[in-house]
Design a protein around this motif. Sequence first.
Motif, PDB file in Angstrom:
ATOM      1  N   THR A   1     -30.975 -64.589 -12.281  1.00  0.00           N
ATOM      2  CA  THR A   1     -30.591 -65.521 -11.222  1.00  0.00           C
ATOM      3  C   THR A   1     -30.860 -66.954 -11.685  1.00  0.00           C
ATOM      4  N   LEU A   2     -30.172 -67.894 -11.063  1.00  0.00           N
ATOM      5  CA  LEU A   2     -30.388 -69.295 -11.399  1.00  0.00           C
ATOM      6  C   LEU A   2     -31.840 -69.678 -11.163  1.00  0.00           C
ATOM      7  N   ARG A   3     -32.402 -69.236 -10.068  1.00  0.00           N
ATOM      8  CA  ARG A   3     -33.783 -69.580  -9.731  1.00  0.00           C
ATOM      9  C   ARG A   3     -34.750 -69.047 -10.777  1.00  0.00           C
ATOM     10  N   ASP A   4     -34.588 -67.758 -11.143  1.00  0.00           N
ATOM     11  CA  ASP A   4     -35.489 -67.174 -12.142  1.00  0.00           C
ATOM     12  C   ASP A   4     -35.276 -67.812 -13.511  1.00  0.00           C
ATOM     13  N   GLY A   5     -34.029 -68.190 -13.823  1.00  0.00           N
ATOM     14  CA  GLY A   5     -33.760 -68.834 -15.104  1.00  0.00           C
ATOM     15  C   GLY A   5     -34.454 -70.177 -15.219  1.00  0.00           C
ATOM     16  N   ILE A   6     -34.394 -70.955 -14.136  1.00  0.00           N
ATOM     17  CA  ILE A   6     -35.079 -72.259 -14.140  1.00  0.00           C
ATOM     18  C   ILE A   6     -36.587 -72.063 -14.250  1.00  0.00           C
ATOM     19  N   GLN A   7     -37.106 -71.053 -13.561  1.00  0.00           N
ATOM     20  CA  GLN A   7     -38.548 -70.796 -13.609  1.00  0.00           C
ATOM     21  C   GLN A   7     -38.968 -70.360 -15.008  1.00  0.00           C
ATOM     22  N   LEU A   8     -38.109 -69.566 -15.669  1.00  0.00           N
ATOM     23  CA  LEU A   8     -38.399 -69.153 -17.038  1.00  0.00           C
ATOM     24  C   LEU A   8     -38.462 -70.359 -17.963  1.00  0.00           C
ATOM     25  N   LEU A   9     -37.484 -71.240 -17.882  1.00  0.00           N
ATOM     26  CA  LEU A   9     -37.467 -72.436 -18.723  1.00  0.00           C
ATOM     27  C   LEU A   9     -38.682 -73.316 -18.453  1.00  0.00           C
ATOM     28  N   THR A  10     -39.049 -73.446 -17.201  1.00  0.00           N
ATOM     29  CA  THR A  10     -40.227 -74.244 -16.846  1.00  0.00           C
ATOM     30  C   THR A  10     -41.490 -73.656 -17.473  1.00  0.00           C
TER      31      THR A  10
END
Length: 352
Positions: A99-108
């Motif tokens: 998901t977009l949310r999990d992807g952003i959290q992974l990058l963070t």
Amino acid sequence: MTSQLGVADITGYLRESGWQRQPVEWRGASVWSYGEDEVLVPGRDGMGDGDLRVREIVAVLAEVERRPRDEVVQDIRLPWADTQWFRIFPDGLPSGFTTLRDGIQLLTGVEGALRAAARAVVEGPRLAFQGDPADDVDGLLARVHLGSARPGSYVLPVRVPLDAPHARSVTSKLYQAVSVLSEVRDSTEAGELAAAEISADLCESLGELGGDHAESPFEIRFRWARSEPTEARDAAFDFQPGSAAVLRSQGQRLRLLSENGDSGAVTVTGPIQGLRHESAHADRWSIEVRGDVVVAGVSRRAIWVRLPDRATYEAAIAAHRGDKRVRIRGVVNGSGRRPELIAEPAGFEVLD
């Protein structure tokens, strides 16, 4: 992509990966073997069947190493970068998607973990980092390569070029921390993590990989650049469901210690009056040092010290036999009736 691979790059990769060149040749091609597997390497670049041979070599390597072919090609082409793969396991999505949310959290989380490791190398270990990082930290982060996400649930490759500031030191610091944190429990004393030079920032950043609720498992895999050998092995570290919540909790504990102005760092100097080796635990070499030390506001005349390895323990035995004093720096684990000092890796010194 295989057409970009030169013979010198291929032979270098084979040699550094444990393949052996055989004394025979076949139609000008050299023969390389690894166990029962063999490949033929063209004698030079630009030969008529060169592209076919290179594709066959990549196919064999991918099968032997159980890795995707494009990953093998990248490692042959780019021997000058340490690589980490961050793998998460999204529910209900096809392999290769999140998901977009999990992807952003992974990058963070990935950016935060690399930043924390870099700050520990450049600025020295801290329980928690404050203020802006040093220029070399931003310099390294600006050079990190982010690859395309790959199937296998969701896998994000990250490359750290060795010519970036402090690159190998940073990836080694991250490797050491991840190896410790993959086994951390909620009962682990924050002092143990501080002694291993792990910061609140690193714990909290890796905790982001567990998703919003910190319940999802994740994996971090390391592969070292072939151009700069290291004693550390390629390895994968698994974080089970719920590990992210533990990491976030440990990060909070370390940050609380830092905010209270208590670094946990203690130095004790004096003679050794006791030796203890718990054979059931490979990392439990301990000595008792007689010397004034303050723990949790209480003055003590002696304290047990856990040493980092057998070599240090043997040095302590020699110091004890020679009636020599020692100086040890470390972090206190526990504050009850029997607190223990966990010696830093380079925190043991024989005096006199």
